[in-house]
Write a protein that holds these residues in place. Structure first.
Motif, short mmCIF file in Angstrom:
data_model
loop_
_atom_site.label_atom_id
_atom_site.label_comp_id
_atom_site.label_asym_id
_atom_site.label_seq_id
_atom_site.Cartn_x
_atom_site.Cartn_y
_atom_site.Cartn_z
N UNK A 397 0.83 -1.20 0.00
CA UNK A 397 0.00 0.00 0.00
C UNK A 397 0.87 1.25 0.00
N UNK A 398 1.94 1.22 0.77
CA UNK A 398 2.80 2.40 0.90
C UNK A 398 3.42 2.85 -0.41
N UNK A 399 3.75 1.91 -1.29
CA UNK A 399 4.39 2.27 -2.56
C UNK A 399 3.42 2.19 -3.74
N UNK A 400 2.14 1.98 -3.46
CA UNK A 400 1.17 1.76 -4.54
C UNK A 400 0.88 3.01 -5.36
N UNK A 401 1.15 4.18 -4.78
CA UNK A 401 0.88 5.43 -5.49
C UNK A 401 2.10 6.35 -5.50
N UNK A 415 13.87 -2.61 9.59
CA UNK A 415 13.60 -3.44 8.42
C UNK A 415 14.10 -2.73 7.16
N UNK A 416 14.10 -3.44 6.06
CA UNK A 416 14.47 -2.86 4.76
C UNK A 416 13.67 -3.58 3.68
N UNK A 417 13.56 -2.93 2.52
CA UNK A 417 12.84 -3.54 1.41
C UNK A 417 13.23 -2.84 0.12
N UNK A 418 12.87 -3.48 -0.99
CA UNK A 418 13.05 -2.88 -2.32
C UNK A 418 11.68 -2.80 -2.99
N UNK A 419 11.54 -1.87 -3.93
CA UNK A 419 10.28 -1.79 -4.68
C UNK A 419 10.54 -1.34 -6.11
N UNK A 420 9.65 -1.77 -6.99
CA UNK A 420 9.73 -1.43 -8.41
C UNK A 420 8.47 -0.65 -8.78
N UNK A 421 8.60 0.65 -8.95
CA UNK A 421 7.44 1.50 -9.23
C UNK A 421 6.86 1.25 -10.61
N UNK A 422 7.60 0.57 -11.48
CA UNK A 422 7.07 0.28 -12.82
C UNK A 422 6.19 -0.97 -12.83
N UNK A 423 6.22 -1.72 -11.73
CA UNK A 423 5.39 -2.92 -11.63
C UNK A 423 3.96 -2.53 -11.26
N UNK A 427 2.09 -5.45 -6.37
CA UNK A 427 3.13 -6.44 -6.65
C UNK A 427 4.46 -5.74 -6.89
N UNK A 428 4.76 -4.76 -6.08
CA UNK A 428 5.95 -3.94 -6.29
C UNK A 428 7.08 -4.23 -5.30
N UNK A 429 6.74 -4.80 -4.15
CA UNK A 429 7.70 -4.91 -3.05
C UNK A 429 8.42 -6.25 -3.10
N UNK A 501 15.23 0.50 -1.24
CA UNK A 501 15.92 0.53 -2.52
C UNK A 501 14.90 0.57 -3.65
N UNK A 502 15.19 1.39 -4.67
CA UNK A 502 14.29 1.53 -5.81
C UNK A 502 14.80 0.72 -6.97
N UNK A 503 13.94 -0.13 -7.50
CA UNK A 503 14.26 -0.96 -8.65
C UNK A 503 13.53 -0.46 -9.88
#
Length: 506
Positions: A397-401, A415-423, A427-429, A501-503
């Protein structure tokens, strides 16, 4: 009010050209519409904006043309430094000095709950209105008006007040019901025209995507819009539009030269031409009465807020475009603070709650004022226990918009995570770690967050349903946790560490 003489000459020249274009024998009315929104801070910033200058402009416009409508298109009660103490009463006191003809509630009018909005509405010396807000059962909210028709120099001017329908997602609206912004607005504008309105004005608090839909409908003559914190004007030959800036920094009164005539069958006709004016409030002399109130508010704050709490060793960045899109040292220190204060496994906060919109160079000595400016909403630190599957859903939800710059963007601790804003959203995280171990979807973790997010704000429904360990009634003020954390650490030492991290393409 002082405005550069060259601007005045240009305005007079424009008025002369418009007057010459009006056929002889027609009745001509000059209607001025001044709109403002997103006015949070009572004082100026770098000599621009603030209520003393805003009130000076409004007074001057009404003095220059009695056919002036002064409208507010949302967001004043919060967030600001002082609103954390008085829940926005300072903005009511200042606007009561020069009352609006109509005010539309923005989403931030509900940051302290609907009860506070209703209390502040009753304290206002002007009417609040929104056609798309009702009680949960659909009944009208006492004191909140609807479409307003003003008789101005023989013209029937319909004011269509519309709020942002996403308010329940981004504020604390309780069980109030919000009807669709665009559809409700267009239907009301068309009805007002059928009911005989000569000029239809939308007073709306909504984003530019909705603004474009409202303009394209051609149901409005004029739209005064807030919410985007930017300044813009447009005219497509049918609808004139102003996006009304932030904190009254830049204002654009619209002068409509309206010709009232008759067609060959003797039917009443209305034709108008807009003229946009630009006012940089840095060139405006503050209204003395308003400035005296501003000075009193300033003195009230200074004594307690200028206390130093520690220096930052790293550059802190809370600019809107950063805090809503990527890891930031400012987001890290806030998430660290609520995690440290509670002993939770994870600290989790939203970028939209961080409002300073500035940078702090290394070596800057921070004060209580700085922290409360960054965290002006008065949120409380809470703790809940959730399985890893729900934490993953919260991150999604946090990276959905993120591409929209939405305030739900997450900042994390522990904690840490990566996300792909083009996905595809949802289904970005990926690569989620808690400490040194991958996130376990079945393991239960303790999560420190703020009461707004725990209640589902900014779309964080995934944070609900767990075992609440510390609720809002027992939690600390989030800003106090951050202040105490900085003091205990001897300043700010955390920077950007690769927690997020941004993918792909962002």
């Amino acid at each position: 009010m002082t405005i550069r003489a060259s601007r005045i000459a240009a305005l007079l020249s424009t008025a002369g050209i418009l007057a010459a274009a009006v056929p002889a024998g027609a009745e001509t009315v000059k209607l001025t519409i001044l709109g403002v929104g997103d006015a949070y801070n009572f004082a100026e910033e770098d000599g621009r904006g603030g209520f003393a200058r805003l009130n000076a402009v409004a007074k001057a416009e009404r003095a220059a043309n009695p056919n002036t409508l002064y409208v507010f298109d949302g967001d004043m009660l919060s967030p600001s430094l002082l609103s954390g103490f008085d829940k926005g009463q300072n903005t009511i006191d200042l606007t009561n000095l020069v009352p609006f003809d109509i005010a539309v509630p923005g989403n931030h009018e509900f940051d302290f709950g609907p009860e506070n909005f209703i209390e502040k509405m009753k304290a206002s010396d002007y009417p609040w209105a929104a056609i798309n807000i009702t009680n949960a059962d659909g009944s009208p909210i006492e004191g909140l008006g609807g479409v307003m028709v003003k008789e101005v120099a023989g013209l029937k001017v319909a004011l269509i007040p519309v709020a942002q329908d996403t308010s329940p997602e981004v504020s604390s609206t309780g069980d109030l019901k919000f009807l669709p912004t665009v559809d409700t607005a267009i239907a009301a504008a068309k009805q007002a025209r059928e009911d005989g309105a000569d000029i239809v004005v939308g007073v709306v608090q909504t984003d530019m995507t909705n603004d474009r839909a409202l303009i394209a409908s051609h149901a409005f003559d004029v739209i005064m819009s807030g919410d985007d914190h930017s300044y813009a004007t447009a005219y497509d030959g049918v609808t004139a539009y102003v996006e009304t800036s932030i904190d009254g920094q830049f204002l654009s009164p619209i002068d409509l030269t309206v010709e009232i005539g008759q067609d060959g069958d003797g039917n009443r006709t209305i034709d108008w031409v807009p003229a946009f004016r630009f006012i940089d409030t840095a060139m405006v002399e503050p209204d003395p009465e308003s400035q005296a109130m501003v000075d009193a508010f300033t003195a009230k704050l200074d004594e307690s807020l200028n206390v130093e709490i520690g220096a930052t060793e790293t550059m802190l960045d809370s600019r809107r475009n950063v805090i809503r899109a990527e890891e930031s040292a400012m987001g890290n220190v806030i998430a660290d603070a609520i995690r440290a204060a509670t002993g939770a496994d994870i600290g989790f906060t939203n970028g939209g709650g961080i409002r300073g919109d500035r940078t702090y160079d290394p070596g800057t000595v921070l004060t209580r004022r700085d922290v409360l400016t960054e965290l002006p909403f008065g949120n409380v630190t809470v703790v809940t226990e959730l399985p890893g599957s729900q934490i993953l859903a919260a991150l999604e939800n946090g990276v959905s918009q993120v591409e929209k710059g939405a305030g739900r963007f997450p900042h994390v601790s522990g904690m840490s995570f990566a996300f792909d804003a083009s996905a595809e959203a949802g289904a970005r995280v990926s690569e989620v770690m808690v400490g040194d171990a991958p996130l376990d979807p079945d393991k239960v973790y303790s999560v420190a967050t703020n009461d707004y997010m725990l209640g589902g704000g900014d779309g964080y429904a995934a944070l609900g349903g767990g075992k609440v360990i510390v609720n809002a009634g027992n939690g600390n003020l989030m800003a106090n946790d951050v202040i105490d954390h900085i003091v205990a650490a001897g300043g700010v030492k955390v920077g950007v560490e690769g927690r997020i991290r941004t993918l792909g393409a962002n």
